[in-house]
Design an enzyme around this catalytic site. Sequence first.
Site, mmCIF file in Angstrom:
data_model
loop_
_atom_site.group_PDB
_atom_site.id
_atom_site.type_symbol
_atom_site.label_atom_id
_atom_site.label_comp_id
_atom_site.label_asym_id
_atom_site.label_seq_id
_atom_site.Cartn_x
_atom_site.Cartn_y
_atom_site.Cartn_z
ATOM 1 N N HIS A 1 16.016 44.054 52.784
ATOM 2 C CA HIS A 1 17.079 43.040 52.896
ATOM 3 C C HIS A 1 16.858 42.204 54.156
ATOM 4 O O HIS A 1 17.193 42.635 55.260
ATOM 5 C CB HIS A 1 18.416 43.788 52.975
ATOM 6 C CG HIS A 1 19.615 42.909 52.901
ATOM 7 N ND1 HIS A 1 20.027 42.312 51.736
ATOM 8 C CD2 HIS A 1 20.499 42.530 53.862
ATOM 9 C CE1 HIS A 1 21.127 41.607 51.995
ATOM 10 N NE2 HIS A 1 21.446 41.726 53.258
ATOM 11 N N SER B 1 22.131 36.838 52.357
ATOM 12 C CA SER B 1 23.144 37.896 52.257
ATOM 13 C C SER B 1 24.557 37.317 52.198
ATOM 14 O O SER B 1 24.789 36.431 51.363
ATOM 15 C CB SER B 1 22.956 38.849 53.429
ATOM 16 O OG SER B 1 23.511 40.091 53.090
#
Length: 434
Positions: free
Chosen positions: A412, A271
């Site tokens: 995610h 990320s």
Amino acid sequence: MKKPYIKRWLCSVLLLTFIAYPFNLYSQNFKVNYDENKIAPYILPDPLKMENGKVVKTDYAWWKQRRPEILSLFEKNVYGKTPSKKLPLSFKVLSVDQKALNGKATKKEVLVYFTANKKGPSMTLLIYLPNRSKPSPVFLSMNFNGNHTITSDNSISITQSWVPNNKVNNITDNKANPGTRGIDSASWPLKQIIERGYGIVTFYYGDIAPDNKECLQNQIFSLFRTSSEVNRKPDEWGGLGIWAWGLSRAMDYICTDRQIDPKKVIVLGHSRLGKAAVWAGAQDRRFAIVVSNNSGCGGAALSMRAIGETVKIINTNFPYWFCENFRKYNDNEAALPVDQHELIALIAPRPVYIASAEDDKWSDPKGEFLSGVYASPVYKLLHTSGLSIAAMPPVNQPVMNTIAYHIRTGGHAITLYDWERYMDFADMNFKKQK
Ligand code: GTR
């Protein structure tokens, strides 16, 4: 009959809200597009065409002309300039345990000082190396919440740096506490990594600069400025550039540690830390392999697609991550002189792994994939393979050329599945090195 159906429906709505909630926080004030058919027309810059229109046909032209030009375009328009000034680094080994992880690993903590008087900013490296193979290949990756959070081992020092408040972790004063030991261990499968002969080097990214609006008032940022400089110059670096710089300083330490193979360092990030890892890997050619795990906008995803998180959204939510010139491209991505496929191209011919997650729409998986595709001509010019497919592979079916890509099921995160693919990729590439 009706009741169980309603119950199931309610549970799935609650579950979806729970998964989507964090990114709703960042997207609630924006109109977010996820529809491929609504992507505005754009023309990606050609990584093999100079700004003056000249076509790049040789390695020489790439290395001496086009690659420096692309690097400069990213410094000027996206991440800001990384200062060239060298700091007087010094290292202090704080602890060594050669019987860690049931005797399978050597654990070390190393303090990295950035100033000669050893009183200024510093960062603490946490290192695990497999006892059976030295010098070891290692993954170098920053962590989100402090070294003590990647494993429940209570001998690891707790970061004294600013940490975000977090009700779940009972942090209310921006100070890490012993109750957060091991909270991120699911993202760090140390046992499996060590058993496959890899080590890890990690540090808390907040040691380098706090991920908040004070980010650019911090000590590292000020080490490169004079007191007369008040406002940030339009192409001055931001948080992502400073964190990427921290990865290169950790590499400076690695190059002094004889238990680590400096030719086999895989820089990896998830990320926002994936954005920094890719920028570090693009600038610092000492990194043998670069891994982007769900890095999204400002990482591996093409900005010009403006799907999911956009340049305007990320600059609004995190105004200190990029240089101020990047704001010119808010709702204006098509005007960018450079895009993220060229960030991947800067890594060529070194191996790079781009990974997406099927439910991580915010990061635009297809945009991450296409960066690998459109970087491929540079890999081919440099006599290696790029990404050998034009369409996204099915979920959980990785493609591994010199550029590798997978999209896994799930959301995610960085999971054991991801780590295992990266070790497969590193095995494949390091075997070639022998
Ligand atoms: C989000 C941000 C993403 C990504 C993510 C993360 O808030 O919009 O670009 O950085 O955080 O770091 O998990």
